[in-house]
Design a protein around this motif. Structure first.
Motif, PDB file in Angstrom:
ATOM      1  N   TRP A 126      52.537   4.940  39.721  1.00 15.24           N
ATOM      2  CA  TRP A 126      52.929   3.547  39.973  1.00 15.24           C
ATOM      3  C   TRP A 126      52.457   2.554  38.907  1.00 15.24           C
ATOM      4  CZ3 TRP A 126      56.723   4.114  42.893  1.00 15.24           C
ATOM      5  CH2 TRP A 126      56.677   4.975  43.986  1.00 15.24           C
ATOM      6  N   ALA A 181      52.804   2.331  35.617  1.00 15.26           N
ATOM      7  CA  ALA A 181      53.826   1.890  34.668  1.00 15.26           C
ATOM      8  C   ALA A 181      54.857   0.994  35.356  1.00 15.26           C
ATOM      9  CB  ALA A 181      54.512   3.096  34.019  1.00 15.26           C
ATOM     10  N   LEU A 182      55.172   1.308  36.613  1.00 12.45           N
ATOM     11  CA  LEU A 182      56.148   0.482  37.335  1.00 12.45           C
ATOM     12  C   LEU A 182      55.597  -0.913  37.621  1.00 12.45           C
ATOM     13  CD1 LEU A 182      57.772   2.993  39.834  1.00 12.45           C
ATOM     14  CD2 LEU A 182      58.682   2.127  37.684  1.00 12.45           C
ATOM     15  N   TYR A 234      55.788  -2.717  34.379  1.00  7.61           N
ATOM     16  CA  TYR A 234      57.203  -3.004  34.142  1.00  7.61           C
ATOM     17  C   TYR A 234      57.631  -4.240  34.924  1.00  7.61           C
ATOM     18  CZ  TYR A 234      62.272  -2.105  34.169  1.00  7.61           C
ATOM     19  OH  TYR A 234      63.630  -2.212  34.025  1.00  7.61           O
ATOM     20  N   GLN A 235      57.197  -4.288  36.170  1.00  9.18           N
ATOM     21  CA  GLN A 235      57.522  -5.430  37.018  1.00  9.18           C
ATOM     22  C   GLN A 235      56.892  -6.721  36.468  1.00  9.18           C
ATOM     23  OE1 GLN A 235      59.629  -5.648  39.430  1.00  9.18           O
ATOM     24  NE2 GLN A 235      59.144  -7.728  40.024  1.00  9.18           N
ATOM     25  N   LEU A 279      56.320  -7.433  33.434  1.00 10.99           N
ATOM     26  CA  LEU A 279      56.964  -7.878  32.184  1.00 10.99           C
ATOM     27  C   LEU A 279      57.865  -9.081  32.448  1.00 10.99           C
ATOM     28  CD1 LEU A 279      57.940  -4.531  30.364  1.00 10.99           C
ATOM     29  CD2 LEU A 279      56.106  -6.126  29.774  1.00 10.99           C
ATOM     30  N   ASP A 280      58.290  -9.249  33.700  1.00 18.47           N
ATOM     31  CA  ASP A 280      59.118 -10.401  34.079  1.00 18.47           C
ATOM     32  C   ASP A 280      58.327 -11.706  34.078  1.00 18.47           C
ATOM     33  OD1 ASP A 280      61.472  -9.118  34.345  1.00 18.47           O
ATOM     34  OD2 ASP A 280      61.534  -9.115  36.537  1.00 18.47           O
ATOM     35  N   ALA A 321      55.464 -10.571  45.746  1.00 19.20           N
ATOM     36  CA  ALA A 321      56.661 -10.362  44.929  1.00 19.20           C
ATOM     37  C   ALA A 321      56.637  -8.975  44.297  1.00 19.20           C
ATOM     38  CB  ALA A 321      56.753 -11.435  43.845  1.00 19.20           C
ATOM     39  N   ALA A 359      59.086  -5.608  45.259  1.00 23.11           N
ATOM     40  CA  ALA A 359      59.931  -5.052  44.193  1.00 23.11           C
ATOM     41  C   ALA A 359      59.733  -3.549  44.036  1.00 23.11           C
ATOM     42  CB  ALA A 359      59.626  -5.751  42.871  1.00 23.11           C
ATOM     43  N   LEU A 360      58.649  -3.033  44.577  1.00 22.72           N
ATOM     44  CA  LEU A 360      58.319  -1.625  44.350  1.00 22.72           C
ATOM     45  C   LEU A 360      58.141  -0.856  45.656  1.00 22.72           C
ATOM     46  CD1 LEU A 360      55.640  -2.064  41.534  1.00 22.72           C
ATOM     47  CD2 LEU A 360      58.000  -1.339  41.243  1.00 22.72           C
ATOM     48  N   ILE A 389      56.579   0.826  27.281  1.00 29.39           N
ATOM     49  CA  ILE A 389      57.279   0.883  28.565  1.00 29.39           C
ATOM     50  C   ILE A 389      58.798   0.803  28.361  1.00 29.39           C
ATOM     51  CG2 ILE A 389      57.630  -0.341  30.762  1.00 29.39           C
ATOM     52  CD1 ILE A 389      54.589  -1.017  30.565  1.00 29.39           C
TER      53      ILE A 389
END
Lengths: 101, 101
Positions: A21, A23-24, A27-28, A30-31, A38, A42-43, A90
């Motif tokens: 999890w 990296a995810l 990744y999230q 990065l927004d 939130a 998203a995950l 990523i």
């Protein structure tokens, strides 16, 4: 043969971002800065595990936790410079997964 | 919010390359085709675990195992196109680890 002196750092990096999890979550983020809820929505990850991962990333200096003294208190998570520096990696993995998986 | 349709593939990719030692094995194979012993002596990993990881990578189509009918038989491991396509990601993580760890 490759210099083995590089291995410990690459191994350490993979140990950090290879954790389930992590990296995810990066990744999230990065927004941009986000509240816990939130990221959680998203995950596909439990709140307890997300909280654990965020604490680890905070400890590693990859994620910054900012508390805004409002009522009610607002807490946001964002990437530090060290975290943002992982965006290239990523994105590369994302591109690879889109092409090959 | 980000498209969650991307998540399963990124999660799958991280599950594959995030596994302990996998990225280091791929990193070692970026040097080109190698025999088992060469990979084993380049990494701080047991032969049994290396063998297990190589089989997983072969099954995923990332590593190719080639047997040369010589006496004695020569077996070499190399990256497939799918494996080589990960080189950008591995280099990015390597760069990051050199700068930040």
């Amino acid at each position: 043969m490759k210099e083995t002196t590089l291995c410990p750092r690459l191994a350490k990096a993979m140990e950090m971002i290879g954790k389930r999890w992590t990296a995810l979550i990066l990744y999230q983020l990065l927004d941009g800065p986000q509240r816990f809820n939130a990221i959680e929505s998203a995950l596909p990850i439990s709140g307890r595990l997300l909280s654990e991962r965020l604490k680890e990333l905070e400890k590693e200096g990859i994620v910054l936790r900012t508390v805004y003294s409002e009522v009610p208190v607002r807490v946001e998570y964002s990437l530090t410079d060290k975290g943002l520096a992982l965006s290239g990696a990523i994105r590369e993995i994302e591109d690879w997964s889109k092409e090959w998986l």
